[in-house]
Design a protein around this motif. Structure first.
Motif, PDB file in Angstrom:
ATOM      1  N   ASP A  50       0.833  -1.201   0.000  1.00  0.00           N
ATOM      2  CA  ASP A  50       0.000   0.000   0.000  1.00  0.00           C
ATOM      3  C   ASP A  50       0.869   1.252   0.000  1.00  0.00           C
ATOM      4  OD1 ASP A  50      -2.218  -1.644   0.140  1.00  0.00           O
ATOM      5  OD2 ASP A  50      -2.455  -1.427   2.313  1.00  0.00           O
ATOM      6  N   ASN A  51       0.290   2.346  -0.526  1.00  0.00           N
ATOM      7  CA  ASN A  51       0.966   3.650  -0.498  1.00  0.00           C
ATOM      8  C   ASN A  51       2.374   3.570  -1.078  1.00  0.00           C
ATOM      9  OD1 ASN A  51      -1.314   4.752   0.942  1.00  0.00           O
ATOM     10  ND2 ASN A  51      -0.489   3.822   2.794  1.00  0.00           N
ATOM     11  N   LEU A  52       2.485   2.927  -2.232  1.00  0.00           N
ATOM     12  CA  LEU A  52       3.794   2.718  -2.846  1.00  0.00           C
ATOM     13  C   LEU A  52       4.495   4.041  -3.152  1.00  0.00           C
ATOM     14  CD1 LEU A  52       5.866   0.748  -4.008  1.00  0.00           C
ATOM     15  CD2 LEU A  52       4.610   0.806  -6.169  1.00  0.00           C
ATOM     16  N   LEU A  53       3.734   5.032  -3.590  1.00  0.00           N
ATOM     17  CA  LEU A  53       4.354   6.326  -3.905  1.00  0.00           C
ATOM     18  C   LEU A  53       4.976   6.958  -2.672  1.00  0.00           C
ATOM     19  CD1 LEU A  53       1.919   8.022  -6.443  1.00  0.00           C
ATOM     20  CD2 LEU A  53       3.944   6.631  -6.872  1.00  0.00           C
ATOM     21  N   ASP A 104      -0.038   9.941 -13.580  1.00  0.00           N
ATOM     22  CA  ASP A 104       0.508   8.681 -13.091  1.00  0.00           C
ATOM     23  C   ASP A 104       1.466   8.942 -11.932  1.00  0.00           C
ATOM     24  OD1 ASP A 104       2.893   9.598 -14.134  1.00  0.00           O
ATOM     25  OD2 ASP A 104       2.906   8.221 -15.832  1.00  0.00           O
ATOM     26  N   GLY A 105       2.003   7.849 -11.390  1.00  0.00           N
ATOM     27  CA  GLY A 105       2.851   7.973 -10.221  1.00  0.00           C
ATOM     28  C   GLY A 105       4.130   8.754 -10.464  1.00  0.00           C
ATOM     29  N   PHE A 106       4.699   8.648 -11.646  1.00  0.00           N
ATOM     30  CA  PHE A 106       5.917   9.390 -11.949  1.00  0.00           C
ATOM     31  C   PHE A 106       5.678  10.892 -11.857  1.00  0.00           C
ATOM     32  CE2 PHE A 106       6.768   5.350 -14.192  1.00  0.00           C
ATOM     33  CZ  PHE A 106       7.989   5.030 -13.626  1.00  0.00           C
ATOM     34  N   THR A 107       4.568  11.341 -12.420  1.00  0.00           N
ATOM     35  CA  THR A 107       4.236  12.767 -12.362  1.00  0.00           C
ATOM     36  C   THR A 107       4.039  13.215 -10.932  1.00  0.00           C
ATOM     37  OG1 THR A 107       3.135  12.560 -14.513  1.00  0.00           O
ATOM     38  CG2 THR A 107       2.650  14.530 -13.222  1.00  0.00           C
ATOM     39  N   THR A 108       3.400  12.372 -10.147  1.00  0.00           N
ATOM     40  CA  THR A 108       3.161  12.715  -8.749  1.00  0.00           C
ATOM     41  C   THR A 108       4.469  12.907  -7.998  1.00  0.00           C
ATOM     42  OG1 THR A 108       1.075  11.480  -8.745  1.00  0.00           O
ATOM     43  CG2 THR A 108       2.075  11.946  -6.611  1.00  0.00           C
TER      44      THR A 108
END
Length: 431
Positions: free
Chosen positions: A282-285, A326-330
């Motif tokens: 969970d919460n990988l970012l 996506d996650g990269f942008t975040t």
């Protein structure tokens, strides 16, 4: 089978040393914590129907049959509860764990051969230290993982063999040292064992706890940190911010070299392990961001390379309901905001000088994320499709991919020619 890689130490070796010796006797920790003061539900002691009273018109033999049926139902309820709930800490009494170490000399050869018939025979005829309280003990199951005894572990998790008499292993039971089966499997990069554990309900979000471990580690952390100890990375990079030259060495060339190294065939197993765990974390970012803000570039790269598909397209990585975010942008947005905040708080020249090294590392992380977000998928496809490619072929092809996406690797040599390969095994003694 000899493995074609080498690790210099490991996270779990740092976490504890108790495996190398018989643990010191200590007070049993299970029963004292079994029931809370407010009588909340305790899965170790689930609610069961009371023992039936003897009806006046029932003969004694029939009453014994009635009690026998009640006991079977009760045992089944207790066994199921103890095998399926999360238990922190280990509820197995210390004397049972001590007993397991006394019979290690008989159990370990069975697990090394991964012989299910021999394991079942031992369980039926002896079983000391291997079973207790309707379940297979966490310590015994942990040693199945240590020996990579996949067949025995599967039999233990399923618990259907007649010889087990209803006992089975719990994939979410903390052992006496404060970690879970997935932590041990991650330590050993056993992809098949991790898949087996996950398929039988192991939770990837359980953290280490207790005085004998580094607390708060996820299985994902164990995999990432141990990957960073690979000889290729240690001999070519400075994978820790504690190295005095680390800030000055983290530049564009460092990032390109890091990506090339992670693409070598020997790194596949490490990235596959990390990928499996990342998909269930969970919460990988947030885990990625923690590595970025702490300046841990190598850890960031390992996690990004392994979990890029999940980061790029996983619904858990979306933010604000925007399907394009996506996650990269975040993560890049977090870096931008963090750098702006740091600059706003460092207006004078002295503070800016102190901040310079930190910002340099963060900018390198930004480049790393930018590269993997754009070229990572193509690089990943190539490495998956060419597991037997030579080092020279991989390095050349990865450079070509990076250049095709507009990046400019310097082509600086990577010192991989005379590295000794092989698994740096740690032999755990049972006394």
């Amino acid at each position: 089978m000899e493995q074609n890689f080498m690790l210099k130490g490991s996270v779990m070796e740092t976490m504890h040393r108790k495996k190398e010796m018989k643990p010191a006797s200590r007070e049993e920790n299970g029963e004292a914590k079994a029931r809370s003061a407010n009588n909340e539900f305790d899965p170790w002691h689930p609610s069961c129907e009371p023992r039936p009273s003897k009806p006046a018109d029932l003969d004694f033999d029939s009453y014994l049959d009635l009690v026998s049926e009640w006991k079977k139902r009760t045992d089944a309820i207790i066994a199921t509860s103890r095998a399926t709930h999360v238990f922190i800490p280990d509820r197995i009494p210390q004397h049972v764990n001590d007993t397991f170490y006394n019979v290690c000399q008989h159990v370990l050869p069975i697990l090394r051969k991964d012989s299910v018939p021999r394991f079942l025979r031992f369980f039926k005829e002896d079983g000391r230290g291997v079973r207790w309280g309707h379940i297979i003990t966490a310590e015994a199951f942990n040693h199945m993982i240590v020996q990579n005894a996949l067949r025995c572990a599967k039999v233990a998790l399923v618990g259907q063999a007649v010889e087990l008499r209803g006992h089975r292993a719990n994939p979410n039971c903390m052992n006496q040292y404060g970690y879970f089966p997935l932590h041990e499997a991650a330590e050993r990069f056993s992809v098949d064992m991790i898949k087996l554990l996950l398929n039988h309900g192991a939770k990837a979000n359980l953290r280490t706890a207790g005085i004998e471990v580094v607390e708060g580690l996820l299985p994902l952390h164990v995999a990432v940190e141990n990957t960073c100890l690979h000889k290729y990375l240690e001999d070519n990079l400075f994978p820790t911010v504690y190295h005095p030259d680390y800030p000055t060495k983290v530049d564009d060339n460092y990032i390109y070299k890091l990506i090339h190294l992670l693409c070598l065939p020997e790194m596949k197993m490490f990235l596959d392990t990390t990928r499996l765990l990342a998909e269930k974390t969970d919460n990988l970012l947030d885990e990625i961001w923690n590595y970025v803000k702490d300046g841990k570039v190598v850890q960031t790269a390992v996690l990004l390379m392994a979990a890029q598909k999940h980061i790029r397209g996983g619904s858990s990585c979306k933010r604000n309901g925007d399907p394009k975010l996506d996650g990269f942008t975040t993560i890049i947005n977090r870096i931008r905001h963090s750098m702006n905040a740091e600059l706003e708080m460092s207006q004078n020249e002295e503070k800016l000088k102190q901040l310079q090294s930190k910002l340099k590392v963060m900018l390198s992380s930004w480049l790393l994320i930018d590269i993997i977000s754009q070229a990572g998928e193509t690089i990943g496809d190539y490495t998956q499709d060419h597991p037997e490619a030579s080092h020279a072929e991989v390095l050349e092809h990865v450079s070509s991919i990076l250049e095709s996406y507009g990046f400019n690797p310097t082509g600086q040599d990577i010192d991989i020619k005379n590295l000794e390969l092989g698994w740096n095994e740690r032999n755990y003694r049972c006394t």
